[in-house]
Design a protein around this motif. Structure first.
Motif, short mmCIF file in Angstrom:
data_model
loop_
_atom_site.label_atom_id
_atom_site.label_comp_id
_atom_site.label_asym_id
_atom_site.label_seq_id
_atom_site.Cartn_x
_atom_site.Cartn_y
_atom_site.Cartn_z
N ASP A 178 0.82 -1.22 0.00
CA ASP A 178 0.00 0.00 0.00
C ASP A 178 0.85 1.27 0.00
O ASP A 178 0.62 2.20 0.77
CB ASP A 178 -0.96 0.01 1.20
CG ASP A 178 -0.25 -0.05 2.54
OD1 ASP A 178 0.93 -0.48 2.57
OD2 ASP A 178 -0.85 0.35 3.56
N LEU A 179 1.83 1.30 -0.90
CA LEU A 179 2.66 2.49 -1.04
C LEU A 179 1.92 3.52 -1.91
O LEU A 179 2.08 3.57 -3.12
CB LEU A 179 4.01 2.14 -1.67
CG LEU A 179 5.07 1.54 -0.76
CD1 LEU A 179 6.29 1.14 -1.57
CD2 LEU A 179 5.46 2.53 0.33
N TYR A 180 1.12 4.32 -1.29
CA TYR A 180 0.43 5.39 -2.01
C TYR A 180 0.11 6.51 -1.03
O TYR A 180 0.07 6.32 0.18
CB TYR A 180 -0.86 4.89 -2.67
CG TYR A 180 -1.96 4.49 -1.71
CD1 TYR A 180 -2.92 5.42 -1.30
CD2 TYR A 180 -2.05 3.18 -1.22
CE1 TYR A 180 -3.93 5.05 -0.42
CE2 TYR A 180 -3.05 2.81 -0.33
CZ TYR A 180 -4.00 3.76 0.05
OH TYR A 180 -5.00 3.39 0.93
N ALA A 181 -0.09 7.70 -1.57
CA ALA A 181 -0.47 8.87 -0.78
C ALA A 181 -1.84 9.36 -1.24
O ALA A 181 -2.27 9.05 -2.35
CB ALA A 181 0.56 9.98 -0.93
N GLU A 182 -2.50 10.10 -0.38
CA GLU A 182 -3.77 10.73 -0.73
C GLU A 182 -3.47 12.19 -1.08
O GLU A 182 -3.07 12.97 -0.22
CB GLU A 182 -4.74 10.63 0.45
CG GLU A 182 -5.09 9.18 0.77
CD GLU A 182 -5.70 8.99 2.15
OE1 GLU A 182 -6.71 8.28 2.24
OE2 GLU A 182 -5.16 9.56 3.12
N SER A 183 -3.65 12.54 -2.34
CA SER A 183 -3.19 13.84 -2.85
C SER A 183 -3.84 15.02 -2.14
O SER A 183 -3.26 16.11 -2.08
CB SER A 183 -3.44 13.93 -4.35
OG SER A 183 -4.82 13.79 -4.64
N ASP A 184 -5.04 14.84 -1.58
CA ASP A 184 -5.72 15.95 -0.91
C ASP A 184 -4.91 16.51 0.25
O ASP A 184 -5.10 17.68 0.63
CB ASP A 184 -7.08 15.49 -0.37
CG ASP A 184 -8.12 15.30 -1.45
OD1 ASP A 184 -7.90 15.79 -2.57
OD2 ASP A 184 -9.15 14.66 -1.17
N TYR A 185 -4.02 15.70 0.81
CA TYR A 185 -3.37 16.08 2.06
C TYR A 185 -1.92 16.53 1.87
O TYR A 185 -1.15 16.61 2.82
CB TYR A 185 -3.46 14.92 3.05
CG TYR A 185 -4.89 14.47 3.19
CD1 TYR A 185 -5.85 15.29 3.79
CD2 TYR A 185 -5.32 13.25 2.66
CE1 TYR A 185 -7.17 14.90 3.87
CE2 TYR A 185 -6.65 12.85 2.74
CZ TYR A 185 -7.56 13.68 3.34
OH TYR A 185 -8.88 13.31 3.42
N GLN A 186 -1.57 16.88 0.62
CA GLN A 186 -0.25 17.43 0.37
C GLN A 186 -0.18 18.92 0.63
O GLN A 186 0.90 19.50 0.71
CB GLN A 186 0.18 17.14 -1.08
CG GLN A 186 0.37 15.66 -1.37
CD GLN A 186 0.88 15.40 -2.77
OE1 GLN A 186 1.47 16.28 -3.39
NE2 GLN A 186 0.66 14.20 -3.27
N ARG A 187 -1.36 19.56 0.74
CA ARG A 187 -1.44 20.98 1.05
C ARG A 187 -2.50 21.17 2.14
O ARG A 187 -3.23 20.24 2.46
CB ARG A 187 -1.79 21.81 -0.18
CG ARG A 187 -0.82 21.63 -1.35
CD ARG A 187 -1.06 22.67 -2.43
NE ARG A 187 -0.69 24.00 -1.98
CZ ARG A 187 0.53 24.53 -2.07
NH1 ARG A 187 1.51 23.82 -2.61
NH2 ARG A 187 0.79 25.76 -1.63
N TYR A 188 -2.59 22.36 2.65
CA TYR A 188 -3.63 22.64 3.64
C TYR A 188 -4.24 24.01 3.37
O TYR A 188 -3.56 24.87 2.80
CB TYR A 188 -3.07 22.54 5.06
CG TYR A 188 -2.11 23.65 5.47
CD1 TYR A 188 -2.53 24.73 6.25
CD2 TYR A 188 -0.76 23.63 5.07
CE1 TYR A 188 -1.66 25.74 6.64
CE2 TYR A 188 0.10 24.64 5.45
CZ TYR A 188 -0.35 25.69 6.22
OH TYR A 188 0.52 26.69 6.60
N PRO A 189 -5.52 24.19 3.70
CA PRO A 189 -6.44 23.19 4.28
C PRO A 189 -6.82 22.13 3.25
O PRO A 189 -7.06 22.44 2.08
CB PRO A 189 -7.66 24.03 4.69
CG PRO A 189 -7.62 25.23 3.80
CD PRO A 189 -6.18 25.52 3.55
#
Length: 577
Positions: A178-189
């Motif tokens: 499960d080597l993956y990231a959720e792109s929504d959380y690369q920036r904030y908010p």
């Protein structure tokens, strides 16, 4: 999933890969025995830039500043011997709603129970100043827990997340699928929830009925990136907008509707008087803390004022003032919907034009032309800020911290482009912030960095002059020197009638020679005529610069602090208002 589709990696490799997948470009930190396993893999397997500092506290403040300027969660790491040193920066990040992913390496789990060297319950230590604090107990769980860390840090009210990594986990191998990231959380908010639609309409109705409304914006407006829509809303209603010191720059301060900074840390008499007389106050992204409200006296009788409040953090809504309407939601998204409703349902809305620029110019000119005699051997910090205001490039970033180094630019420096162009640590207010904040900002921005500091604060961070020099970044440190912890001296003398310099004053140091030893380009400002030339040369120098200027302590020439100004008037002392 079959074993043939899984990848075998050790813990250090998994951490690095997950950071890369989340778009991490820099990590601030300091080496230790418990982290060597991570560094070994880092050198061989990752291009993420490691910013080596000389103190974990410096690294923590640099990470907090980097996250503020970049709009991305910043990664901080520290070894177990120095794990406690990061608490100042993590605390500031927590109170300032800044997402920092903080890795602290550790001795093996439960070895602290055997009194292993450097063993301490790191998780408990950071649980109170982080949204979450957890332990990587095995390599296989790293992808899941790191996704959670970024998700938690950047969602809702952003804040730090602490990840404790026992030394053995760096070396432990696991088959990972499960080597993956959720792109929504690369920036904030990461997400932008809109407040309850009914409450938004109630707030609009209250603003329509208001005779003298004002918007007060905290740093939540900057975090949300609400500058453009905030200006649009203000122009529709012709409502003046004041900001807290951490919210400075949310809207351009030369805009006709900009009140500039209000409150007890940089608010001037005209701006504080305006909000005091308002019949309706709309808080946007503000926790209504003591500094921004002059210890909750700024708005007069709360029973006689209508308060509206919009914030992403439910705990902030109505915390200190009785509300007519409280709205929980992202500032930018909620204001966008508010403006949409106003345009659709009130297309003929007209308001008498408000132009605060003449009032602001008059107030600033009064200060700039006041020419209060300075004590012998000192230069007016007002003249320094006035000159910086003239020559500051639009892409520059200014960092400051409590004391002379913050109070004058907070009030007098004009932020002409909206955004995080001026950052302070007025959420916690600890000394030693501005210089490492300048370091962090320099890695998040291409423009020149100007770091205002005082000699009390500078003593905390001198070692990281080497870090700044090594970085090759365009950072100018301006030391406003008075050989004392001036804020405490001012507080004691002005408000408590205590004159005990033994508790605040310290010996003179030739800071210019110190800066030269670190390889900085150096200068002393010894007269007002020097200021423009010295500042221009430093800002245009593509490297590390250091400027020293002697200034009066706060009890000699009283700055823009309402309670101090009241005391100065009573004691017949010179003051800026």
């Amino acid at each position: 999933m079959s074993d043939s589709t899984k990848v075998t990696m050790n813990g250090a490799q998994i951490i690095l890969k997950m950071l890369e997948l989340h778009g991490v470009r820099h990590v601030f930190g300091l080496p230790g025995e418990t982290t060597i396993g991570w560094y070994k893999e880092w050198r061989e397997h990752s291009d993420i830039e490691y910013v080596l500092t000389r103190d974990e506290r410096t690294a923590s403040y640099a990470a907090e500043s980097y996250a503020k300027i970049s709009g991305r969660p910043c990664v901080l790491e520290a070894p177990s011997p120095g794990v406690t040193h990061c608490t100042p920066g993590i605390t500031e990040a927590y109170l300032s709603s800044v997402p920092v992913i903080y890795f602290s390496s550790d001795i093996p789990i439960n070895q602290d129970k055997k009194h292993g060297l450097t063993g301490v319950d790191q998780t408990a230590l950071y649980a109170s100043i982080c949204k979450e604090s957890f332990v990587l107990t095995n390599a296989k769980e790293i992808p899941f827990l790191m996704r959670r860390a970024f998700r938690v840090a950047t969602s809702g009210r952003p804040a730090p997340v602490h990840i404790r990594v026992p030394i053995n986990v760096f070396l432990e191998e696991a088959k990972i699928a499960d080597l993956y990231a959720e792109s929504d959380y690369q920036r904030y908010p990461a997400h932008r929830p809109v407040a309850d639609h009914g409450k938004i309409r109630q707030a609009i109705d209250a603003l329509l009925k208001a005779k003298k409304p004002v918007i007060v914006c905290g740093q939540g407006g900057l975090i949300s990136g609400a500058s453009q829509i905030l200006v649009e809303l203000a122009e529709l209603f012709q409502i003046p907008v004041g900001t807290t010191t951490p919210g400075k720059g949310t809207i351009p301060e030369n805009h006709p509707l900009a009140l500039r900074v209000i409150g007890g840390r940089g608010g001037m008499e005209y701006s504080n008087s305006y909000v005091h007389a308002a019949d309706t106050v709309f808080f946007v992204g503000s926790n209504t803390d003591s500094a921004a409200t002059d210890h909750w006296k700024l708005y007069g009788d709360p029973a006689a004022t209508t308060f509206l409040h919009l914030d992403i953090a439910e705990a902030h809504i109505g915390n200190n003032y009785p509300l007519k309407v409280g709205m929980v939601g992202d500032a930018r998204a909620t204001l966008e919907y508010m403006v949409e409703i106003i345009k659709a349902e009130h297309p003929d809305l007209t308001r008498e034009k408000v132009d605060l620029n003449p009032i602001k110019k008059s107030a600033l000119d009064k200060v700039f032309k006041s020419n209060i005699p300075m004590p012998e051997g000192t230069i007016s910090p007002v003249k320094l800020t006035q000159a910086l205001d003239r020559i500051l490039p639009p892409d520059a970033i200014v960092t400051s911290e409590p004391g002379v180094s913050a109070i004058y630019p907070s009030a007098l420096l004009t932020i002409k482009e909206p955004g995080r162009r001026y950052i302070t640590n007025y959420s916690m207010g600890a000394l030693g912030y501005s210089v490492p904040a300048g370091l962090g900002a320099s890695y998040a921005s291409d423009g020149p960095i100007i770091s205002f500091t005082g000699d009390g604060s500078f003593g905390f961070v001198i070692g990281d002059m080497e870090t700044i020099r090594r970085s090759g970044k365009n950072v100018t440190i301006i030391l406003t020197r008075n050989d004392t912890f001036g804020w405490i001296r001012g507080e004691a003398i002005l408000l408590d009638d205590v004159d005990e310099p033994w508790s605040t004053d310290f010996g003179a140091v030739d800071y210019v020679k110190v800066a030269e030893a670190f390889g900085f380009s150096t200068a002393r400002i010894t007269s007002e005529d020097d200021i423009d030339t010295v500042l221009s040369q430093a800002i245009n120098h593509q490297g590390a610069s250091f400027i020293e200027m002697m200034v009066p302590s706060q009890d000699k020439i009283v700055p823009f602090v309402p309670s101090w100004v009241r005391a100065a008037k009573a004691k017949n002392l010179p003051y800026f208002e």
